[in-house]
Write a protein that holds these residues in place. Structure first.
Motif, PDB file in Angstrom:
ATOM      1  N   LEU A  33       0.913  -1.042   0.114  1.00 21.03           N
ATOM      2  CA  LEU A  33       0.382  -0.069  -0.057  1.00 21.03           C
ATOM      3  C   LEU A  33       0.458   1.280  -0.014  1.00 21.03           C
ATOM      4  CD1 LEU A  33      -2.891  -0.844   2.816  1.00 21.03           C
ATOM      5  CD2 LEU A  33      -2.426  -0.388   0.011  1.00 21.03           C
ATOM      6  N   SER A  34       2.499   0.913   0.404  1.00 23.80           N
ATOM      7  CA  SER A  34       2.659   2.120   0.770  1.00 23.80           C
ATOM      8  C   SER A  34       3.164   2.780  -0.641  1.00 23.80           C
ATOM      9  CB  SER A  34       3.535   2.056   1.127  1.00 23.80           C
ATOM     10  OG  SER A  34       4.787   0.963   0.572  1.00 23.80           O
ATOM     11  N   ARG A  37      -0.326   6.839  -3.512  1.00 24.05           N
ATOM     12  CA  ARG A  37      -0.714   7.703  -2.805  1.00 24.05           C
ATOM     13  C   ARG A  37      -1.280   7.928  -1.781  1.00 24.05           C
ATOM     14  NH1 ARG A  37       2.646  12.218  -4.014  1.00 24.05           N
ATOM     15  NH2 ARG A  37       3.815  11.556  -5.769  1.00 24.05           N
ATOM     16  N   ARG A  38      -1.979   7.612  -2.148  1.00 30.02           N
ATOM     17  CA  ARG A  38      -4.089   7.252  -1.787  1.00 30.02           C
ATOM     18  C   ARG A  38      -4.867   6.309  -2.160  1.00 30.02           C
ATOM     19  NH1 ARG A  38      -7.428  12.206   0.465  1.00 30.02           N
ATOM     20  NH2 ARG A  38      -9.540  10.355   0.744  1.00 30.02           N
ATOM     21  N   ILE A  39      -5.727   5.740  -0.845  1.00 31.76           N
ATOM     22  CA  ILE A  39      -5.927   4.928  -1.078  1.00 31.76           C
ATOM     23  C   ILE A  39      -7.407   4.738  -1.974  1.00 31.76           C
ATOM     24  CG2 ILE A  39      -7.270   2.247  -0.516  1.00 31.76           C
ATOM     25  CD1 ILE A  39      -5.199   2.651   1.535  1.00 31.76           C
ATOM     26  N   ARG A  42     -14.036   3.163  -1.659  1.00 32.13           N
ATOM     27  CA  ARG A  42     -14.485   2.613  -1.827  1.00 32.13           C
ATOM     28  C   ARG A  42     -13.958   1.252  -0.671  1.00 32.13           C
ATOM     29  NH1 ARG A  42     -19.454   4.265  -2.599  1.00 32.13           N
ATOM     30  NH2 ARG A  42     -20.237   5.276  -4.269  1.00 32.13           N
ATOM     31  N   ILE A  43     -12.834   1.448  -1.697  1.00 30.84           N
ATOM     32  CA  ILE A  43     -11.369   0.168  -0.573  1.00 30.84           C
ATOM     33  C   ILE A  43     -10.777   0.425   0.724  1.00 30.84           C
ATOM     34  CG2 ILE A  43      -9.727  -0.317  -0.765  1.00 30.84           C
ATOM     35  CD1 ILE A  43     -11.361  -1.458  -3.795  1.00 30.84           C
ATOM     36  N   ASP A  44     -11.142   1.789   0.210  1.00 32.73           N
ATOM     37  CA  ASP A  44     -10.871   2.407   2.402  1.00 32.73           C
ATOM     38  C   ASP A  44     -11.725   2.117   2.967  1.00 32.73           C
ATOM     39  OD1 ASP A  44      -8.421   3.380   3.986  1.00 32.73           O
ATOM     40  OD2 ASP A  44     -10.409   4.608   3.410  1.00 32.73           O
ATOM     41  N   ALA A  45     -13.115   2.173   2.336  1.00 29.19           N
ATOM     42  CA  ALA A  45     -13.817   1.945   2.943  1.00 29.19           C
ATOM     43  C   ALA A  45     -14.186   0.273   3.763  1.00 29.19           C
ATOM     44  CB  ALA A  45     -15.764   2.113   2.451  1.00 29.19           C
ATOM     45  N   LEU A  47     -11.977  -2.293   3.231  1.00 30.37           N
ATOM     46  CA  LEU A  47     -10.810  -2.400   4.702  1.00 30.37           C
ATOM     47  C   LEU A  47     -11.341  -2.266   5.534  1.00 30.37           C
ATOM     48  CD1 LEU A  47      -8.134  -1.658   2.329  1.00 30.37           C
ATOM     49  CD2 LEU A  47      -8.484  -3.662   3.010  1.00 30.37           C
TER      50      LEU A  47
ATOM     51  N   ALA B  88       0.708   0.030   6.736  1.00 32.95           N
ATOM     52  CA  ALA B  88       1.330   1.024   5.626  1.00 32.95           C
ATOM     53  C   ALA B  88       1.305   2.230   6.590  1.00 32.95           C
ATOM     54  CB  ALA B  88       0.069   1.037   4.646  1.00 32.95           C
ATOM     55  N   ALA B 221     -20.662  -1.602   3.317  1.00 31.31           N
ATOM     56  CA  ALA B 221     -19.255  -0.567   3.392  1.00 31.31           C
ATOM     57  C   ALA B 221     -18.927   0.457   2.065  1.00 31.31           C
ATOM     58  CB  ALA B 221     -18.460  -1.048   4.223  1.00 31.31           C
ATOM     59  N   MET B 222     -18.822  -0.775   0.868  1.00 33.45           N
ATOM     60  CA  MET B 222     -18.164  -0.128  -0.023  1.00 33.45           C
ATOM     61  C   MET B 222     -19.866   0.335  -1.180  1.00 33.45           C
ATOM     62  SD  MET B 222     -15.904  -2.991  -1.568  1.00 33.45           S
ATOM     63  CE  MET B 222     -15.383  -2.269  -2.592  1.00 33.45           C
ATOM     64  N   ALA B 235      -1.760   8.605   3.704  1.00 34.20           N
ATOM     65  CA  ALA B 235      -0.605   9.402   2.644  1.00 34.20           C
ATOM     66  C   ALA B 235      -1.138  10.557   3.719  1.00 34.20           C
ATOM     67  CB  ALA B 235      -1.379  10.315   1.394  1.00 34.20           C
TER      68      ALA B 235
END
Lengths: 105, 236
Positions: A33-34, A37-39, A42-45, A47, B88, B221-222, B235
């Motif tokens: 993930l590093s 720059r940004r997830i 929707r993927i972030d939600a 996770l 991360a 959630a999605m 970030a």
């Protein structure tokens, strides 16, 4: 879980597998993930939702399939869990299940 | 005292509240492991190699139900998937670590370890491997000892149902579910997973209710509009 594989019980292999995937999650985030720059939101939600979603599936069936003492215990724990710390809720829940079962519920 | 040693002991001091809070659950894990058919040695092995309380409990719940090993492993992975985010995020903070130290550090990346590391970095204190291991080792060593103690005492319990032992895991999991309630869309996710798992339990059957129910919650959630954009952002 029964049986053996290469002289070790399957339980031990399962534990080793669990250890490997846990380490993969702990090291993998940095490795994979590093690079982003940004997830994507929707993927972030998704996770973010995973732990509560998985854990809820271990509670809900236990509440409806175990019996009245268990259902009442979980209902009361749910109500007090919003206000009390985890450890207090856990101890009250423990006392409740013992008391309700002893009362024959 | 050299800076390295004093940093190590600063880490040890920071670990003490975590050690105290984790102790009952470390012993509970050992006792429940034996109750669910593991040997004391297997309980200790699991605490020493997985070192992630909630997922170890999930593993136990499924061990007891004679489920295919890969499903147990997958469920542990699902519960521990949040560590991907910690990993991360922590990656940005460990610039002082030598390359060989990072793979070691990630093994010890539990929820409190992550929280304490972020807190130390926020206070502009040096996040070094010495401090990090000072924090991690007391928690880790005692976690293993507690599994042993709990396992030995657990095998002395002859009637777990009378003591409510067999029903502690659902109560514990409920507490963990509530602990995540600050997350965006927590309530709809939990309702979807809960109802989904009950539905799957009665139609498809165990153990699929775990993955199907979780899938329902994650799908919700999605699909819902995202809340609080700062949450979970990687970030800086």
């Amino acid at each position: 879980m029964t049986g053996e594989f290469l002289g070790l019980p399957m339980t031990v292999w399962t534990i080793i597998g669990a250890a490997i995937v846990t380490y993969a999650a702990r090291a993998g985030g940095h490795l994979v993930l590093s690079r982003f720059r940004r997830i994507p939101p929707r993927i972030d939600a998704a996770l973010n939702a995973v732990p509560a979603a998985v854990l809820a599936t271990l509670v809900a069936p236990a509440a409806v399939t175990s019996g009245p003492a268990e259902a009442v215990t979980l209902a009361i724990c749910l109500a007090i869990g919003f206000r009390l710390p985890m450890m207090a809720m856990f101890c009250i829940g423990w006392a409740l299940i013992v008391a309700l079962r002893a009362a024959g519920l | 005292m050299s800076p390295t040693r004093s940093e190590f002991f600063q880490g040890v001091r920071a670990s003490l509240p975590i050690v105290a809070a984790a102790a009952p659950f470390g012993m509970l894990f050992g006792a429940l492991a034996v109750d669910n058919g593991l040997t004391v040695g297997e309980a200790v092995l699991m605490s020493a190699t997985v070192f992630a309380g909630a997922s170890q409990m999930v593993g136990l719940e499924l061990f007891g139900a004679s489920i295919a090993p890969w499903i147990v492993v997958l469920s542990v992975f699902a519960v521990n998937f949040r560590h991907v985010l910690y990993s991360a995020a922590l990656g940005r903070r460990i610039g002082l670590f030598k390359p060989w130290q990072k793979p070691i550090a990630f093994f010890f990346l539990t929820d409190p370890q992550y929280a304490a590391s972020e807190a130390r970095a926020d206070r502009k204190l040096a996040l070094t491997m010495s401090w990090y291991m000072g924090m991690a080792l007391p928690v880790y060593v005692l976690w293993i000892v507690e599994a042993y103690i709990g396992g030995v005492f657990g095998s002395l319990i002859t009637d777990p149902a009378a003591l409510g032992i067999d029903f502690l895991l659902p109560i514990y999991f409920l507490g963990l579910v509530l602990g995540f309630r600050a997350r965006p869309n927590w309530l709809p996710v939990v309702i979807a997973s809960g109802l989904g798992s009950i539905l799957a339990f009665y139609t498809v059957g165990s153990p699929w209710h775990v993955s199907l129910g979780a899938l329902a919650g994650v799908a919700v959630a999605m699909l819902l509009p995202p809340q609080s954009p700062e949450d979970g952002e990687i970030a800086p």
